[in-house]
Write an enzyme that holds these catalytic residues in place. Structure first.
Site, PDB file in Angstrom:
ATOM      1  N   ASP A  60       0.776  -1.090   0.112  1.00  0.00           N
ATOM      2  CA  ASP A  60      -0.151  -0.141  -0.213  1.00  0.00           C
ATOM      3  C   ASP A  60       0.869   1.068   0.117  1.00  0.00           C
ATOM      4  OD1 ASP A  60      -2.687  -1.452   0.038  1.00  0.00           O
ATOM      5  OD2 ASP A  60      -2.411  -1.406   2.323  1.00  0.00           O
TER       6      ASP A  60
ATOM      7  N   ASP B  42      -6.940  -1.284  -5.076  1.00  0.00           N
ATOM      8  CA  ASP B  42      -8.047  -1.061  -4.324  1.00  0.00           C
ATOM      9  C   ASP B  42      -8.855   0.082  -4.996  1.00  0.00           C
ATOM     10  OD1 ASP B  42      -6.924  -2.689  -2.345  1.00  0.00           O
ATOM     11  OD2 ASP B  42      -5.813  -1.079  -1.554  1.00  0.00           O
TER      12      ASP B  42
END
Length: 152
Positions: free
Chosen positions: A110, A128
């Protein structure tokens, strides 16, 4: 073909951005401010959305994601219009991008960190973004298709 192209495009964009982040992990580990409210960071998340299921066996999250991708693949080929086809494609591509990370690192990379003052939204990645955008597109598909009936 649109759905497959969308899946491939989402997967490639996700993997390229993650490769750049991993290559710059040392400088991103403390975060780089891009503008007020947004940082680039390097973080490995062994859970799913918002860190839920963190600590679950990595292989179980892969199995779950692949099962969902299989179901979404069936839905992709049953889609009645271009909007749904595109939506299923980007969801599948994003999900497979995170599966690929889990296979390599046993966690997801991330790097997008949005915040207001000292309150940070959980960091996330382009996979995402594609999954959430695809779900949003699926929810909007009935209205979009009603206004512009295009068959896939």
């Amino acid at each position: 073909m649109i759905g497959i192209f969308a899946a491939l495009t989402a997967f490639v964009i996700d993997q390229i951005t993650k490769a750049i982040v991993v290559a710059n992990a040392a400088s991103l580990s403390t975060g780089i401010s891009v503008f007020p409210g947004f940082n680039l960071v390097f973080y490995r998340n062994d859970g799913v959305t918002f860190g839920l299921l963190g600590g679950a066996p990595w292989w179980s999250l892969i199995a779950l994601a692949l099962a969902i991708c299989g179901w979404l693949g069936v839905m992709l080929f049953r889609a009645g219009n271009v909007v749904e086809t595109l939506a299923y494609g980007v969801i599948i591509g994003g999900a497979l991008g995170n599966v690929f990370d889990r296979v390599r690192y046993r966690a997801v990379t991330d790097f997008l960190d949005f915040y207001i003052n000292s309150t940070h939204w959980p960091a996330f990645n382009m996979a995402d973004v594609f999954v959430v955008s695809g779900v949003g597109l699926l929810l909007a598909a009935p209205w979009i298709s009603a206004r512009r009936p295009i068959k896939s």
